[in-house]
Design a protein around this motif. Structure first.
Motif, PDB file in Angstrom:
ATOM      1  N   TYR A   1       0.838  -1.215   0.000  1.00 51.47           N
ATOM      2  CA  TYR A   1       0.000   0.000   0.000  1.00 51.47           C
ATOM      3  C   TYR A   1       0.864   1.253   0.000  1.00 51.47           C
ATOM      4  O   TYR A   1       1.975   1.265   0.544  1.00 51.47           O
ATOM      5  CB  TYR A   1      -0.918   0.006   1.232  1.00 51.47           C
ATOM      6  N   ARG A   2       0.323   2.280  -0.587  1.00 50.50           N
ATOM      7  CA  ARG A   2       1.032   3.549  -0.691  1.00 50.50           C
ATOM      8  C   ARG A   2       0.509   4.489   0.407  1.00 50.50           C
ATOM      9  O   ARG A   2      -0.671   4.836   0.415  1.00 50.50           O
ATOM     10  CB  ARG A   2       0.720   4.125  -2.075  1.00 50.50           C
ATOM     11  N   PRO A   3       1.374   4.913   1.330  1.00 49.88           N
ATOM     12  CA  PRO A   3       0.927   5.846   2.381  1.00 49.88           C
ATOM     13  C   PRO A   3       0.392   7.133   1.759  1.00 49.88           C
ATOM     14  O   PRO A   3       0.883   7.551   0.700  1.00 49.88           O
ATOM     15  CB  PRO A   3       2.202   6.132   3.177  1.00 49.88           C
ATOM     16  N   LYS A   4      -0.578   7.738   2.424  1.00 52.28           N
ATOM     17  CA  LYS A   4      -1.256   8.872   1.796  1.00 52.28           C
ATOM     18  C   LYS A   4      -0.866  10.227   2.398  1.00 52.28           C
ATOM     19  O   LYS A   4      -0.590  11.164   1.652  1.00 52.28           O
ATOM     20  CB  LYS A   4      -2.764   8.688   1.959  1.00 52.28           C
TER      21      LYS A   4
ATOM     22  N   GLY B   1      12.134   8.872   1.992  1.00 54.49           N
ATOM     23  CA  GLY B   1      11.625   8.310   0.739  1.00 54.49           C
ATOM     24  C   GLY B   1      10.131   8.516   0.550  1.00 54.49           C
ATOM     25  O   GLY B   1       9.519   7.879  -0.311  1.00 54.49           O
ATOM     26  N   PHE B   2       9.527   9.415   1.338  1.00 56.69           N
ATOM     27  CA  PHE B   2       8.071   9.630   1.233  1.00 56.69           C
ATOM     28  C   PHE B   2       7.741  11.017   0.701  1.00 56.69           C
ATOM     29  O   PHE B   2       6.911  11.721   1.238  1.00 56.69           O
ATOM     30  CB  PHE B   2       7.405   9.395   2.603  1.00 56.69           C
ATOM     31  N   ASP B   3       8.427  11.378  -0.385  1.00 53.39           N
ATOM     32  CA  ASP B   3       8.168  12.721  -0.928  1.00 53.39           C
ATOM     33  C   ASP B   3       6.761  12.817  -1.514  1.00 53.39           C
ATOM     34  O   ASP B   3       6.262  13.907  -1.761  1.00 53.39           O
ATOM     35  CB  ASP B   3       9.231  13.099  -1.964  1.00 53.39           C
ATOM     36  N   TYR B   4       6.099  11.697  -1.715  1.00 51.86           N
ATOM     37  CA  TYR B   4       4.732  11.704  -2.261  1.00 51.86           C
ATOM     38  C   TYR B   4       3.661  11.760  -1.168  1.00 51.86           C
ATOM     39  O   TYR B   4       2.478  11.865  -1.457  1.00 51.86           O
ATOM     40  CB  TYR B   4       4.506  10.474  -3.143  1.00 51.86           C
ATOM     41  N   VAL B   5       4.078  11.682   0.081  1.00 48.05           N
ATOM     42  CA  VAL B   5       3.096  11.723   1.180  1.00 48.05           C
ATOM     43  C   VAL B   5       2.679  13.169   1.440  1.00 48.05           C
ATOM     44  O   VAL B   5       3.516  14.056   1.583  1.00 48.05           O
ATOM     45  CB  VAL B   5       3.685  11.077   2.460  1.00 48.05           C
TER      46      VAL B   5
END
Lengths: 493, 493
Positions: free
Chosen positions: B264-267, B291-295
């Protein structure tokens, strides 16, 4: 009033789904995580009095009761929730068969209330106690805001009747309807909101707008027509063209030429614009000279407690006031910041585990545990001295002196003798069953009068009122320190 | 969204009696004075834009339609009114058999609107046109206020999604429900108010409160439980204890140890307290390194357009915003001062006699007569240049240049070529019959986007916006001067 008031008007609506979506996602989560049926304790309280005042007036309990008594999810609600693809079947089944089973305590409407003391406490399954958060906050926040504002305005009016005129500028239909209810609780004598009389038995009043005057060829003819339709209740709006050159002379003419000859007593004039102080003084003078010292002067132009105090201190001649947008929206401070916080949760053995919400901002730290409030009154003066928040099982022996202390400057102590106490919160639901009968609005209005009478004038003051004491019992204070120390050890810098 | 929206929830209520009592006393008086059936023209308009802004966003027409379509006095209403001993039998019979027969024009929802131009015009029997005053004002005042505030907040957010979170602090239930509707019209992407999705098809959203965290033994366990229930939509609230020392590290642990391993992709994370600028910058840095620049980073602490602009200008790292009490109450200016004024009345031969309300305060003088509004657009730039208020029978020939002039400094003239026009008001009721279909809320939201796009940036500015031209046609200007002169001769000093 012969008419029997009628609550049914509201009951067409099911407000069960007026809920913040996260209460549903949390409810579903509680159930999935097997804590949905853990017994939780939530407190509703506020942190500061609007407008820098000394106290608030509790209001909205009757509507909490109506909401909690009619909680029910329709098949349509369930299907809507299913369509969100967010909730488990188990949760949807729970909602479908929802049976409210919480205990609820609340401060009865009309009582003065103070920051940081619980106004409402809910004990019940986490899933249910969480679900009702939005409606409890929305209801109490709104009505307490308006009742408190109305109480300030009516105190500024120093006993003169105040009419609530704000429907057209309210924030939504309920803003007008329940706003009128709260305004009358706070001290207004009547409202222009007709449906509020039907629903709550509070008097609805009103006369004419400028358009009445404009629809006739002349102001005199408009007044004449009015005085013929309403000879025994004739209040004339005198500022459509020019108060002193036209409105007042025409009104006096009507009084002399139409009303008196027919044996009717003129009632009043209303001024809705211009310099209130100057105009009311002039009008009073002219009316008195014309033999109409009994005719009331009513004012109604963007009034609030600040303007009312100002014009009265300048000697404005005012017998009654209509107050609109600044009351119905509490314009000077339109948000009542009530919050709803977890205070405790029971473990599997029924032990109450107190919970605290810490914050870098000390004022936002909550009072943990299952609590109650005692209001302590001076027996001789019959004035309230302090509210004492205690744990739920603490008992006060009124025959012994009691010592209270400031929860921050703990060396500030006060030993009280000759006092009596009142438990402030009463139980309104027991295991989901209503066990309390709400008084009528006009009775709640009387509670406000009686209970504010028991506050020292220093607490009632507009500017820099005395901070009424809201103290914690020794046991509660100790518990709070213990929890604070525990957290500070876990999260120290 | 698969769910079909449902307006029925509201329809349980009959709001016919939500009327200022004076509209009833006047109605009774009109009838007794034989002018109840005279045709009157009323305009609803406002005088200034809240918060010093350049324009407002029209909202509430759908609810006006629902109200006017369901006007009906029940037997109970009639009996209640009879019990007041104020109204004639003739009037009560009129109400009993009430059939709405007015013509109504309104600016469609979502259009930018400006001071002193009619937003709604009502033509009909005086008794009826007067009766609907309160509900027209209440509805348009409330929703236009909130839509306008939301539009300011969303512009400050510069394209980031804004969620409406204010139900608990709204002024009454409709304040929450129709407030959510207006907020989405003004620009919000979604609301926390669940019932608003059911009623209007606007997306309801929500995750967790602090109580979720507190109900578990540790923050980590609370996050873990959440991520197991909502793995594909996992937004974690990280400020219950300490954002940087506890909330964020625990969230990253959950992302790495629970969500990623399961595919799952953290939101996102949400921050609801503390120094937004500092905390969001730090969190962004730490999330990016992990590594969570999309969160996403979501903020939600007492926000409004002023605070949002401030923190963004300081470089706060924000992907979405939840806005509560300051939007749902329009806290900085909670009253929208719309008024409803008589503009004309027909004589016995059907001639329209214009009416003016004069005032010592020039800004309060009304525009007389039966009118319409043309919005004039620059053909090349496709931007709005001015609104021109004309008498109802004036026609503009788009093939010829048009000259507009400032209604106060009349020597300030502007000759416009290469333009096109749009009539701003549309007819929504014809002789009491609904002749207009209201768009869906999400379509109205798009109208806001399209129509504000046609405003010059100078009009959209927050501080000291350009005053958009609201001009009168030569004929209307002449008529107004004529009436002013007539009154000034009658009431000269």
């Amino acid at each position: 009033m012969e008419y029997t008031k009628n609550f049914d008007i509201r009951n067409g609506r099911n407000l069960t789904m007026l809920v913040d979506f996260y209460e549903l996602t949390m409810g579903n989560g509680y159930l999935q995580s097997s804590i949905g049926n853990k017994t939780a304790y939530f407190d509703m309280f506020f942190r500061r009095v609007p407008d820098g005042g000394g106290y608030c007036i509790m209001a909205g309990v009757q509507q909490i009761i109506e909401y909690l008594s009619t909680l029910k999810f329709s098949q349509e609600d369930i299907e809507y929730l299913r369509s969100k693809h967010t909730f488990s079947d188990e949760f949807l089944d729970y909602l479908k068969n929802f049976e409210f089973c919480c205990d609820v305590w609340a401060v009865p409407e009309g009582n003065p209330v103070f920051p940081n003391e619980p106004l409402v406490t809910v004990k019940g399954p986490a899933i249910q106690a969480q679900f009702i958060e939005t409606m409890i906050l929305l209801t109490i926040n709104h009505q307490t805001l308006i009742a408190t504002k109305a109480n300030r305005i009516c105190r500024a009016a120093e006993g003169r009747p105040v009419m609530e005129f704000g429907s057209r500028r309210a924030q939504g239909y309920d803003g007008a309807i329940y706003g009128a209810r709260a305004a009358v609780i706070g001290g207004c004598n009547s409202t222009a909101c007709t449906i509020a009389e039907q629903m709550f038995g509070i008097p609805a009043v009103g006369t004419m707008a400028h358009s009445w005057i404009q629809l006739f060829p002349t102001e005199y003819e408009a007044f004449e027509a009015w005085s013929e339709v309403y000879p025994d209740n004739c209040v004339l709006l005198v500022d459509t063209y020019n108060v002193l050159k036209s409105g007042l002379p025409n009104a006096i003419k009507i009084f002399n030429e139409v009303l008196l000859p027919k044996g009717y007593r003129p009632k009043g004039i209303r001024i809705d614009s211009g310099d209130i102080t100057y105009l009311t003084k002039k009008c009073r003078e002219i009316l008195d000279e014309a033999g109409f010292d009994y005719v009331d002067i009513i004012i109604s132009n963007s009034l609030d407690e600040f303007i009312i105090r100002d014009v009265l201190s300048q000697g404005a001649q005012v017998d009654a006031l209509g107050v609109g947008e600044r009351l119905i929206t509490a314009k000077s401070e339109p948000v009542f910041g009530g919050v709803y916080k977890l205070a405790a949760v029971e473990d599997d053995f029924g032990n109450i585990i107190p919970k605290i919400k810490i914050s870098e901002n000390e004022e936002k730290i909550t009072n943990p545990g299952f609590k109650k409030i005692y209001r302590i009154f001076d027996k001789v003066e019959n004035k309230a001295i302090a509210d004492l928040i205690t744990l739920h099982d603490e008992v006060i022996n009124e025959n012994e002196p009691i010592e209270i202390f400031d929860p921050i400057y703990t060396w500030k102590k006060k030993r009280i003798k000759d006092y009596y106490i009142k438990e402030l919160m009463v139980k309104i639901f027991d295991n989901g069953k209503l066990v309390y009968e709400s008084p009528d609005v006009m009775d709640i209005k009387r509670i406000v009068e009686e209970e504010t009478e028991k506050m020292w004038p220093e607490v009632l003051r507009f500017e820099n009122p005395h901070n009424y004491y809201i103290d914690l019992s020794k046991d509660l204070w100790d518990l709070k320190q213990e929890l604070l120390n525990k957290y500070s050890n876990n999260y120290e810098e």
